[in-house]
Write a protein that holds these residues in place. Structure first.
Motif, PDB file in Angstrom:
ATOM      1  N   GLU A  82       0.861  -1.187   0.000  1.00  0.00           N
ATOM      2  CA  GLU A  82       0.000   0.000   0.000  1.00  0.00           C
ATOM      3  C   GLU A  82       0.895   1.234   0.000  1.00  0.00           C
ATOM      4  OE1 GLU A  82      -3.238   0.224  -0.129  1.00  0.00           O
ATOM      5  OE2 GLU A  82      -3.669  -1.930  -0.054  1.00  0.00           O
ATOM      6  N   LEU A  83       0.692   2.112  -0.950  1.00  0.00           N
ATOM      7  CA  LEU A  83       1.549   3.271  -1.121  1.00  0.00           C
ATOM      8  C   LEU A  83       1.651   4.116   0.148  1.00  0.00           C
ATOM      9  CD1 LEU A  83       3.262   4.510  -3.368  1.00  0.00           C
ATOM     10  CD2 LEU A  83       1.270   5.859  -4.043  1.00  0.00           C
ATOM     11  N   ASP A  84       0.537   4.291   0.839  1.00  0.00           N
ATOM     12  CA  ASP A  84       0.521   5.152   2.023  1.00  0.00           C
ATOM     13  C   ASP A  84       1.314   4.570   3.197  1.00  0.00           C
ATOM     14  OD1 ASP A  84      -1.029   6.943   0.648  1.00  0.00           O
ATOM     15  OD2 ASP A  84      -2.919   6.244   1.504  1.00  0.00           O
ATOM     16  N   GLU A 119       9.119   6.999   3.300  1.00  0.00           N
ATOM     17  CA  GLU A 119       8.947   8.202   2.487  1.00  0.00           C
ATOM     18  C   GLU A 119       9.801   8.199   1.226  1.00  0.00           C
ATOM     19  OE1 GLU A 119       7.433  11.401   0.924  1.00  0.00           O
ATOM     20  OE2 GLU A 119       6.619  10.393   2.688  1.00  0.00           O
ATOM     21  N   ASP A 120      11.033   7.702   1.307  1.00  0.00           N
ATOM     22  CA  ASP A 120      11.887   7.718   0.118  1.00  0.00           C
ATOM     23  C   ASP A 120      11.328   6.821  -0.986  1.00  0.00           C
ATOM     24  OD1 ASP A 120      12.602   5.517   1.871  1.00  0.00           O
ATOM     25  OD2 ASP A 120      14.346   5.152   0.576  1.00  0.00           O
ATOM     26  N   ALA A 142       8.093   8.406  -2.403  1.00  0.00           N
ATOM     27  CA  ALA A 142       8.398   9.521  -3.298  1.00  0.00           C
ATOM     28  C   ALA A 142       8.878   9.016  -4.659  1.00  0.00           C
ATOM     29  CB  ALA A 142       9.452  10.428  -2.663  1.00  0.00           C
ATOM     30  N   GLN A 143       9.686   7.974  -4.647  1.00  0.00           N
ATOM     31  CA  GLN A 143      10.186   7.415  -5.909  1.00  0.00           C
ATOM     32  C   GLN A 143       9.040   6.848  -6.742  1.00  0.00           C
ATOM     33  OE1 GLN A 143      12.704   3.937  -5.570  1.00  0.00           O
ATOM     34  NE2 GLN A 143      13.720   4.369  -7.515  1.00  0.00           N
ATOM     35  N   ILE A 144       8.145   6.128  -6.083  1.00  0.00           N
ATOM     36  CA  ILE A 144       7.023   5.525  -6.803  1.00  0.00           C
ATOM     37  C   ILE A 144       6.083   6.603  -7.350  1.00  0.00           C
ATOM     38  CG2 ILE A 144       4.963   4.087  -6.530  1.00  0.00           C
ATOM     39  CD1 ILE A 144       6.601   2.329  -4.625  1.00  0.00           C
ATOM     40  N   LEU A 145       5.850   7.646  -6.584  1.00  0.00           N
ATOM     41  CA  LEU A 145       4.994   8.736  -7.072  1.00  0.00           C
ATOM     42  C   LEU A 145       5.626   9.444  -8.264  1.00  0.00           C
ATOM     43  CD1 LEU A 145       3.708  10.235  -3.703  1.00  0.00           C
ATOM     44  CD2 LEU A 145       2.376   8.971  -5.413  1.00  0.00           C
ATOM     45  N   GLU A 146       6.953   9.534  -8.280  1.00  0.00           N
ATOM     46  CA  GLU A 146       7.651  10.136  -9.422  1.00  0.00           C
ATOM     47  C   GLU A 146       7.472   9.266 -10.675  1.00  0.00           C
ATOM     48  OE1 GLU A 146      12.180  11.489 -10.709  1.00  0.00           O
ATOM     49  OE2 GLU A 146      11.733  11.036  -8.609  1.00  0.00           O
ATOM     50  N   PRO A 199      11.336  -3.133   2.068  1.00  0.00           N
ATOM     51  CA  PRO A 199      12.006  -1.893   1.670  1.00  0.00           C
ATOM     52  C   PRO A 199      13.512  -2.013   1.430  1.00  0.00           C
ATOM     53  CG  PRO A 199      10.369  -1.408   3.328  1.00  0.00           C
ATOM     54  CD  PRO A 199      10.434  -2.911   3.227  1.00  0.00           C
ATOM     55  N   ASP A 200      14.237  -2.735   2.269  1.00  0.00           N
ATOM     56  CA  ASP A 200      15.685  -2.837   2.071  1.00  0.00           C
ATOM     57  C   ASP A 200      16.017  -3.537   0.757  1.00  0.00           C
ATOM     58  OD1 ASP A 200      16.139  -1.547   4.452  1.00  0.00           O
ATOM     59  OD2 ASP A 200      16.573  -3.374   5.603  1.00  0.00           O
TER      60      ASP A 200
END
Length: 199
Positions: free
Chosen positions: A15-17, A21-22, A25-29, A48-49
């Motif tokens: 889930e994006l939310d 944050e990093d 932000a990358q996925i939203l870009e 994430p890692d």
């Protein structure tokens, strides 16, 4: 009674939310540039890692300036992914290949039988080597390097060919393991040339 669990239930898209944050932000870009979020981002973001490591290596290989064009790099991905029967990578990178090479047919040819695709002898040699790295790396020998040198590839270019084939062998297997499916949007990208704007 035994029930089977689908890959999306076992390894659901993140889930994006809920992402760091990093990564968010990358996925939203990516979404802003392409108009959608490719499923690979949300599938791998559940760890994430590993996501960060995967895309750092991906970008180091695929964005690196060298002797291979962007289109040639995508040729390697499509041809080797087809051998691994990775639906996600064939479809997603086939779309990129169509865009970079401005050819609506090339990706389909490479995914079916790269030996019959309308490519140059140099590109054929490149794909012969990439497939050997992907399928039989233990059999690589000096003659394989000599064949590529004869087509003008430098040793660093050959490293790039092999590294892309090896990296996407990992990607193919993770996509197949996780049940990653290509977004519908990929199927249409690069199929019909965009009309040139007047002026």
């Amino acid at each position: 009674m035994q029930t089977t669990q689908g890959a999306d239930e076992r390894y659901p898209l993140a889930e994006l939310d809920n992402l760091p944050e990093d990564i968010r932000a990358q996925i939203l870009e990516v979404q802003q540039k392409s108009g959608f979020v490719p499923n690979v981002f949300l599938k791998l973001a559940r760890r994430p890692d590993e996501y960060r490591a995967f895309f750092a290596y991906h970008d180091a290989l695929m964005l690196r300036e060298g002797g291979l064009t962007k289109g040639e790099k995508e040729m390697i991905v499509v041809a080797t992914s087809a051998q691994s029967q990775c639906l996600y990578c064939v479809v997603a990178h086939g779309a990129l290949l169509r865009i970079f090479e401005k050819s609506p047919l090339l990706a389909d040819h490479l995914a079916t039988n790269y030996r019959k695709a309308p490519i140059t002898p140099r590109q054929r040699a490149m794909l012969d080597f990439a497939l050997k790295v992907s399928n039989a790396s233990h059999a690589i020998e000096d003659a394989d390097f000599a064949a590529l040198h004869a087509h003008g590839f430098a040793d660093e270019d050959i490293w790039d060919i092999g590294a892309i084939a090896a990296f996407f062998a990992l990607s193919n297997r993770m996509a197949n393991l996780s049940g990653m499916m290509p977004n519908p949007e990929f199927h249409l990208l690069g199929r019909v040339p965009r009309e040139k704007k007047p002026g």
